[in-house]
Design a protein around this motif. Structure first.
Motif, mmCIF file in Angstrom:
data_model
loop_
_atom_site.group_PDB
_atom_site.id
_atom_site.type_symbol
_atom_site.label_atom_id
_atom_site.label_comp_id
_atom_site.label_asym_id
_atom_site.label_seq_id
_atom_site.Cartn_x
_atom_site.Cartn_y
_atom_site.Cartn_z
ATOM 1 N N UNK A 62 0.771 -1.277 -0.045
ATOM 2 C CA UNK A 62 0.104 0.111 0.049
ATOM 3 C C UNK A 62 0.736 1.271 -0.234
ATOM 4 N N UNK A 63 1.865 1.179 -0.961
ATOM 5 C CA UNK A 63 2.596 2.542 -0.966
ATOM 6 C C UNK A 63 2.873 2.671 -2.632
ATOM 7 N N UNK A 64 3.243 3.998 -2.813
ATOM 8 C CA UNK A 64 3.590 4.479 -4.294
ATOM 9 C C UNK A 64 4.776 3.494 -4.639
ATOM 10 N N UNK A 65 4.846 3.266 -6.055
ATOM 11 C CA UNK A 65 6.241 2.830 -6.503
ATOM 12 C C UNK A 65 7.149 4.007 -6.548
ATOM 13 N N UNK A 66 8.551 3.676 -6.650
ATOM 14 C CA UNK A 66 9.540 4.698 -6.749
ATOM 15 C C UNK A 66 10.101 4.681 -7.980
ATOM 16 N N UNK A 67 10.248 5.793 -8.902
ATOM 17 C CA UNK A 67 11.092 5.762 -10.235
ATOM 18 C C UNK A 67 11.899 6.841 -10.254
ATOM 19 N N UNK A 68 12.432 7.372 -8.968
ATOM 20 C CA UNK A 68 13.299 8.538 -9.044
ATOM 21 C C UNK A 68 13.997 8.296 -7.750
ATOM 22 N N UNK A 69 15.506 8.731 -7.958
ATOM 23 C CA UNK A 69 16.533 8.445 -6.731
ATOM 24 C C UNK A 69 16.296 9.735 -5.896
ATOM 25 N N UNK A 70 16.076 9.636 -4.671
ATOM 26 C CA UNK A 70 16.111 11.132 -3.900
ATOM 27 C C UNK A 70 17.253 11.714 -3.561
ATOM 28 N N UNK A 71 18.445 10.800 -3.928
ATOM 29 C CA UNK A 71 19.762 11.401 -3.606
ATOM 30 C C UNK A 71 20.300 11.868 -4.791
ATOM 31 N N UNK A 72 20.396 11.192 -5.982
ATOM 32 C CA UNK A 72 21.110 12.056 -7.331
ATOM 33 C C UNK A 72 19.811 12.706 -8.175
ATOM 34 N N UNK A 73 18.626 12.721 -7.610
ATOM 35 C CA UNK A 73 17.526 13.354 -8.097
ATOM 36 C C UNK A 73 17.279 13.013 -9.693
ATOM 37 N N UNK A 74 17.896 11.576 -10.252
ATOM 38 C CA UNK A 74 17.598 11.169 -11.656
ATOM 39 C C UNK A 74 16.627 10.006 -11.605
ATOM 40 N N UNK A 75 16.033 9.504 -12.872
ATOM 41 C CA UNK A 75 15.423 8.568 -13.003
ATOM 42 C C UNK A 75 15.936 7.394 -12.822
ATOM 43 N N UNK A 92 18.167 1.645 -2.362
ATOM 44 C CA UNK A 92 16.711 2.096 -2.738
ATOM 45 C C UNK A 92 15.792 1.554 -1.540
ATOM 46 N N UNK A 93 16.198 0.664 -0.556
ATOM 47 C CA UNK A 93 15.519 0.086 0.360
ATOM 48 C C UNK A 93 15.310 1.093 1.413
ATOM 49 N N UNK A 94 16.114 2.077 1.447
ATOM 50 C CA UNK A 94 16.086 2.964 2.461
ATOM 51 C C UNK A 94 15.151 4.201 1.929
ATOM 52 N N UNK A 95 14.923 4.388 0.926
ATOM 53 C CA UNK A 95 13.868 5.763 0.443
ATOM 54 C C UNK A 95 12.621 5.400 1.337
ATOM 55 N N UNK A 96 12.242 6.798 1.322
ATOM 56 C CA UNK A 96 11.010 7.116 2.198
ATOM 57 C C UNK A 96 9.811 6.615 1.287
ATOM 58 N N UNK A 97 8.846 5.991 1.647
ATOM 59 C CA UNK A 97 7.524 5.445 1.216
ATOM 60 C C UNK A 97 6.502 6.479 1.202
ATOM 61 N N UNK A 98 5.551 6.620 0.278
ATOM 62 C CA UNK A 98 4.354 7.594 0.242
ATOM 63 C C UNK A 98 3.152 6.687 0.345
ATOM 64 N N UNK A 99 2.326 6.491 1.289
ATOM 65 C CA UNK A 99 1.005 5.616 1.306
ATOM 66 C C UNK A 99 0.249 6.019 0.171
ATOM 67 N N UNK A 100 -0.551 5.013 -0.386
ATOM 68 C CA UNK A 100 -1.403 4.885 -1.277
ATOM 69 C C UNK A 100 -2.718 4.716 -0.922
ATOM 70 N N UNK A 101 -3.777 5.135 -1.414
ATOM 71 C CA UNK A 101 -5.198 5.035 -0.760
ATOM 72 C C UNK A 101 -5.651 3.599 -1.182
ATOM 73 N N UNK A 102 -6.592 3.014 -0.210
ATOM 74 C CA UNK A 102 -7.204 1.875 -0.347
ATOM 75 C C UNK A 102 -7.709 1.470 -1.696
ATOM 76 N N UNK A 167 -2.776 11.565 -10.300
ATOM 77 C CA UNK A 167 -3.878 12.122 -9.813
ATOM 78 C C UNK A 167 -5.094 11.581 -10.354
ATOM 79 N N UNK A 168 -5.342 11.474 -11.541
ATOM 80 C CA UNK A 168 -6.430 11.003 -12.199
ATOM 81 C C UNK A 168 -6.703 9.372 -11.846
ATOM 82 N N UNK A 169 -5.462 8.753 -11.814
ATOM 83 C CA UNK A 169 -5.685 7.234 -11.386
ATOM 84 C C UNK A 169 -6.469 7.031 -9.882
ATOM 85 N N UNK A 170 -6.022 8.077 -9.107
ATOM 86 C CA UNK A 170 -6.603 7.864 -7.644
ATOM 87 C C UNK A 170 -8.205 8.055 -7.749
#
Length: 297
Positions: A62-75, A92-102, A167-170
């Protein structure tokens, strides 16, 4: 090997094979990987599901997938030394996750189920049984049409689903999870004021071509896979258009509600019990109000 191959058996290069299913190439993003950091932290393998362009959340965690590195700011890219590391070395396992809606996660779970077709790997969410009959390709097309066309803020065609309409998919997930109540609400909010205030009623088939053409007409199956959607559209349209103005063919008439508006003098005469000549006269002097329906755009 054939199942793992991304080359289709007979379709042109505009299509790509993912887990044995042929999909339009824009529905798959092999060159821009996405990952679930929780899955990777638990030692799970990278999933084929993540390669779907509209896969934006992990239904297991129940979290959003990650497609960008938060350290080097690249895809993220597949050209990296380790699965669990970015090419810059970030874990990548240490990256902060964002909860996704049910609702979004249930939609992702259905997409994942249709990709794997294996209950031991992916479980079918019961809340979306009304669209569980759609295969992966039709499901992705439905989501793209809803996201790309229904929520477009201009007449210009938006980019296709590879650009990830998060946003639209939600919003789409919320509509599909509470079917048909939120879809009816959406139609009322989007079209009612316009249809009430316009002097000349637009063509039903043109106004709703995003369903009648892009989804239904272009579907090559013998059975109507989108009957659940078409039925609701006719229910809404019956408040403004007569039967012949909405029907695509004889089969579509069976999906329409019993009570319909009249569209011709003969229909009005039959419904009202008034002679057609009297009815014409009352129309000409303005006692009976009528509206013109455009046949063309």
């Amino acid at each position: 090997i054939e199942r793992l191959s991304s080359k289709t058996a007979t379709l042109p290069r505009a299509f790509i094979r993912i887990n044995g299913i042929d999909m339009p190439a824009f529905e798959v993003t092999l060159n821009r990987p996405k990952v679930c950091s929780i899955c990777l932290s638990k030692g799970m393998p990278c999933e084929a599901f993540w390669d779907l362009a509209q896969a934006i959340a992990c239904p297991k965690h129940h979290v959003y997938l990650i497609d960008k590195c938060s350290k080097c700011n690249t895809k993220l890219t597949w050209y990296r030394g380790k699965i669990r590391e970015c090419k810059c070395g970030a874990d990548l396992t240490k990256f902060k996750t964002v909860p996704a809606s049910k609702e979004l996660c249930e939609l992702m779970a259905l997409m994942r189920y249709q990709l794997y077709k294996n209950e031991t790997i992916a479980v079918l969410p019961q809340s979306l049984n009304h669209i569980a009959h759609l295969d992966l390709r039709r499901l992705c097309k439905l989501l793209w049409i809803f996201s790309n066309v229904l929520f477009s803020k201009s007449s210009r065609m938006n980019p296709k689903s590879r650009y990830h309409y998060k946003e639209q998919l939600c919003t789409v997930a919320e509509i599909l999870s509470d079917w048909p109540n939120k879809f009816r609400k959406l139609l009322n909010e989007k079209y009612t004021d316009y249809l009430i205030n316009t002097e000349e009623l637009p063509s039903f088939k043109v106004l709703f071509n995003w369903i009648l053409v892009r989804l239904i007409k272009h579907d090559k199956s013998n059975s109507n896979q989108f009957e659940f959607l078409e039925r609701e559209l006719y229910e809404f349209g019956s408040k403004y258009w007569p039967r012949d103005a909405m029907a695509r063919d004889s089969n579509s008439k069976l999906l329409m509600p019993v009570n319909m508006r009249w569209g011709t003098i003969s229909e009005a005469s039959e419904i009202s019990g008034m002679h057609w000549a009297t009815l014409r006269k009352r129309i000409s002097i303005g006692e009976v109000k009528i509206r013109v329906i455009r046949n063309k755009k």
